[in-house]
Design a protein around this motif. Sequence first.
Motif, PDB file in Angstrom:
ATOM      1  N   ASN A   1       0.810  -1.219   0.000  1.00  0.00           N
ATOM      2  CA  ASN A   1       0.000   0.000   0.000  1.00  0.00           C
ATOM      3  C   ASN A   1       0.844   1.270   0.000  1.00  0.00           C
ATOM      4  O   ASN A   1       0.321   2.355   0.096  1.00  0.00           O
ATOM      5  CB  ASN A   1      -0.975   0.004   1.174  1.00  0.00           C
TER       6      ASN A   1
ATOM      7  N   LYS B   1       0.415   4.533  -2.569  1.00  0.00           N
ATOM      8  CA  LYS B   1      -0.510   5.645  -2.477  1.00  0.00           C
ATOM      9  C   LYS B   1       0.269   6.952  -2.268  1.00  0.00           C
ATOM     10  O   LYS B   1       1.132   7.035  -1.426  1.00  0.00           O
ATOM     11  CB  LYS B   1      -1.442   5.404  -1.291  1.00  0.00           C
TER      12      LYS B   1
ATOM     13  N   ARG C   1      -3.723  -3.246  -7.557  1.00  0.00           N
ATOM     14  CA  ARG C   1      -4.847  -2.994  -6.647  1.00  0.00           C
ATOM     15  C   ARG C   1      -5.102  -4.214  -5.768  1.00  0.00           C
ATOM     16  O   ARG C   1      -5.311  -5.310  -6.272  1.00  0.00           O
ATOM     17  CB  ARG C   1      -6.119  -2.720  -7.454  1.00  0.00           C
TER      18      ARG C   1
ATOM     19  N   ASP D   1     -10.389  -4.750  -1.562  1.00  0.00           N
ATOM     20  CA  ASP D   1     -10.789  -4.075  -0.336  1.00  0.00           C
ATOM     21  C   ASP D   1     -11.749  -5.003   0.427  1.00  0.00           C
ATOM     22  O   ASP D   1     -12.953  -4.812   0.414  1.00  0.00           O
ATOM     23  CB  ASP D   1     -11.481  -2.754  -0.743  1.00  0.00           C
TER      24      ASP D   1
ATOM     25  N   HIS E   1       0.737  -9.988  -4.304  1.00  0.00           N
ATOM     26  CA  HIS E   1       0.032  -9.470  -5.480  1.00  0.00           C
ATOM     27  C   HIS E   1       0.871  -9.863  -6.691  1.00  0.00           C
ATOM     28  O   HIS E   1       2.095  -9.676  -6.683  1.00  0.00           O
ATOM     29  CB  HIS E   1      -0.140  -7.952  -5.418  1.00  0.00           C
TER      30      HIS E   1
ATOM     31  N   TYR F   1      -5.177  -3.878 -11.683  1.00  0.00           N
ATOM     32  CA  TYR F   1      -4.464  -2.592 -11.612  1.00  0.00           C
ATOM     33  C   TYR F   1      -5.424  -1.415 -11.704  1.00  0.00           C
ATOM     34  O   TYR F   1      -6.499  -1.529 -12.286  1.00  0.00           O
ATOM     35  CB  TYR F   1      -3.492  -2.496 -12.803  1.00  0.00           C
ATOM     36  N   ASP F   2      -4.974  -0.294 -11.189  1.00  0.00           N
ATOM     37  CA  ASP F   2      -5.624   0.976 -11.512  1.00  0.00           C
ATOM     38  C   ASP F   2      -5.007   1.381 -12.851  1.00  0.00           C
ATOM     39  O   ASP F   2      -3.975   2.051 -12.915  1.00  0.00           O
ATOM     40  CB  ASP F   2      -5.325   2.004 -10.410  1.00  0.00           C
TER      41      ASP F   2
ATOM     42  N   GLY G   1      -3.847   5.306 -13.566  1.00  0.00           N
ATOM     43  CA  GLY G   1      -3.399   5.191 -12.165  1.00  0.00           C
ATOM     44  C   GLY G   1      -2.011   5.747 -11.914  1.00  0.00           C
ATOM     45  O   GLY G   1      -1.804   6.542 -10.999  1.00  0.00           O
TER      46      GLY G   1
ATOM     47  N   ASN H   1      -1.153   9.092  -9.726  1.00  0.00           N
ATOM     48  CA  ASN H   1      -0.440   8.902  -8.456  1.00  0.00           C
ATOM     49  C   ASN H   1       0.682   9.913  -8.278  1.00  0.00           C
ATOM     50  O   ASN H   1       1.207  10.070  -7.185  1.00  0.00           O
ATOM     51  CB  ASN H   1       0.143   7.491  -8.375  1.00  0.00           C
TER      52      ASN H   1
ATOM     53  N   TRP I   1     -11.367  -3.317 -16.914  1.00  0.00           N
ATOM     54  CA  TRP I   1     -10.440  -2.253 -16.484  1.00  0.00           C
ATOM     55  C   TRP I   1     -10.239  -1.241 -17.606  1.00  0.00           C
ATOM     56  O   TRP I   1      -9.812  -0.116 -17.358  1.00  0.00           O
ATOM     57  CB  TRP I   1      -9.129  -2.836 -15.974  1.00  0.00           C
TER      58      TRP I   1
ATOM     59  N   VAL J   1     -12.194  -0.117 -10.501  1.00  0.00           N
ATOM     60  CA  VAL J   1     -11.749   0.774  -9.411  1.00  0.00           C
ATOM     61  C   VAL J   1     -12.951   1.596  -8.940  1.00  0.00           C
ATOM     62  O   VAL J   1     -13.465   2.423  -9.695  1.00  0.00           O
ATOM     63  CB  VAL J   1     -10.623   1.721  -9.895  1.00  0.00           C
TER      64      VAL J   1
ATOM     65  N   LYS K   1     -13.916   5.351  -9.976  1.00  0.00           N
ATOM     66  CA  LYS K   1     -13.200   5.808 -11.179  1.00  0.00           C
ATOM     67  C   LYS K   1     -14.239   6.132 -12.265  1.00  0.00           C
ATOM     68  O   LYS K   1     -15.187   5.358 -12.451  1.00  0.00           O
ATOM     69  CB  LYS K   1     -12.252   4.685 -11.642  1.00  0.00           C
TER      70      LYS K   1
END
Length: 555
Positions: free
Chosen positions: A10, A13, A170, A173, A186, A400-401, A405, A409, A512, A518, A521
């Motif tokens: 994480n 981020k 990603r 969650d 991952h 993935y984002d 992404g 970021n 995606w 996401v 998004k």
Amino acid sequence: MESGDGTALNSQKVEDGVGVPSGGSSVPAFDVIVIGAGFAGLYALKRLRDLGYSVLVCEAGSDVGGVWYWNRYPGARCDVESLQYSYSFSKELEQEWEWSERYASQPEILRYLNHVADRFELRRDIRFQTRVESAIYDESHGGWTLSLNGNQTTKASFCVMASGGLSVPRLPDIPGIDHFAGKIYHTGQWPHEPVDFTGIRVGVIGTGSSGIQVIPKVAAQASKLVVFQRTANFSVPARNAPLSPEVQRAWKAIYHEYRARARQVGTIYEVSEKRTFDVTEEERQREYQRRWDKGGVNVIQSFRDVMVDKSANDVIADFVRARIRATVKDTSTAEALCPVGYPLGAKRICVDTDYFETYNRPNVELVDLKKNPISRVDANGVATTGGYHELDALICATGYDALTGALLNIDIRGRGGMTLRQKWSQGPRNYLGLMTGGFPNMFIVTGPGSPSVLANVVVGIEHHIEWIADCINFLRANGVRTIEATPQAEDRWVEHVNKAANKTLFPLANSWWLGANVPGKPRVFMPYVVKFGHYRRECQQAADNGYEGFALGAN
Ligand code: N01
């Protein structure tokens, strides 16, 4: 959690409002800063350095490779054929490099990219373990100030965002996931040392391209493998095999012809001119089967209307479902593995080796999350509404984002302090996928609004880098300091990209490509679906017309 380079998963981020740190040191200014040292960043460096520009590549990883540096999971392999998934810019490189298999594995692609970096002495202009945290446009000097690792700054006239479309992993969650006592991996940030799953109970969440590749490999080691599938995916056999020297020699003898074709269509597939219902049922089935036996994504090109006519798509989707039912012995598992509710190809089609066969193993269990969603993870395993699965390790192949992404970021601020996040809050906006208004001299490589992931991405990368290099040459030759997309060109392009997608079946799945994976998004189909050759001509035309659609300025 385990990850490549020992980075917490994480930690990607980036907080809003990152600025240039006070008291940090400053490294010299460059003509061009390139962000990322994957396929795109390496070629950007080579091309721009050869043209005499001072270039610095900033790479967060410890070595070259981009996605091929991070994706070290067992089974990771490209599903574009090796001879195509390679650079064309150097005839010598093209001829000297030998691929060992029809589809190259991740270690082989990484070796190739290391070879490229060494052969062209690229490493001396790459700073590894260097994350660009912010890029701020300075209207007074007409260039960019970048913050590196939060403790250094540098300046550049141009930025080339070669940060990758699939570089921000990603994690799901899921309540309680942080309490899991075993290791969590991952696929997109796999440890560098081999992971041994022998004799342990492993869960895999996700059945996209990564999951479909990792699952057969882990099943061969683990005492028990539980696959948590939310959406069943269409997958076709790769039919991977060693690449014989004869095949390679024959291909290399006419490489230039293949490359020329790829530049027009994006990837060299056998594209049919026929429509699905132009032929008899028998012929149709024969054609599907022929391509299925040959292996690879080529199946989707069986007929030219597969991605535009739902009834044509239904027929080929039925063919694939029939193959799944013929392979998987347990009928309820086979049914759960049959993709339904969206057209074949509207999510990236997967290419596998023994994926469906794996479900015939006694140590593999499929959990259909559509019927029984995951309710929580605790220290010992995963609970769904249908039961509890004790696990020793968990692999998240959860994607993935994508496409935006990695760009979002970075705290990117253009004219008037506008952030890219603000500008793209309703979805990415740009012209030709290459530049966005208000962010002068910032080029994007294979991002949204370009064919990117719908073509052979290496073909797209080479095209973009060459267009960017020509553009910078033009600006320098004409004493122009800045270039950015005009609002009018951008509006037209965004509308055109959307309209083109809406004429196809691509937007009919929660993919995606649409940003659907996401939460929050904007739901916008991001890649440009029109043939690569057409896109190439549009880019060329803009350049030939003095960069029409772009505003050229003094700062
Ligand atoms: O990621 P994905 P990927 N609970 O987003 C599931 C390229 N690539 O890493 O579909 C449960 O496709 C998610 O479910 P759903 C290639 O372009 C290429 O596999 O959202 N499940 C899905 O099944 C590819 O398309 C190669 O319902 C959850 C999976 O995770 C792209 O990378 C190899 C979940 C994610 O699939 C991305 O592929 C590998 C949750 N909370 C990758 N969240 C080759 O060249 C997500 N999922 C061969």
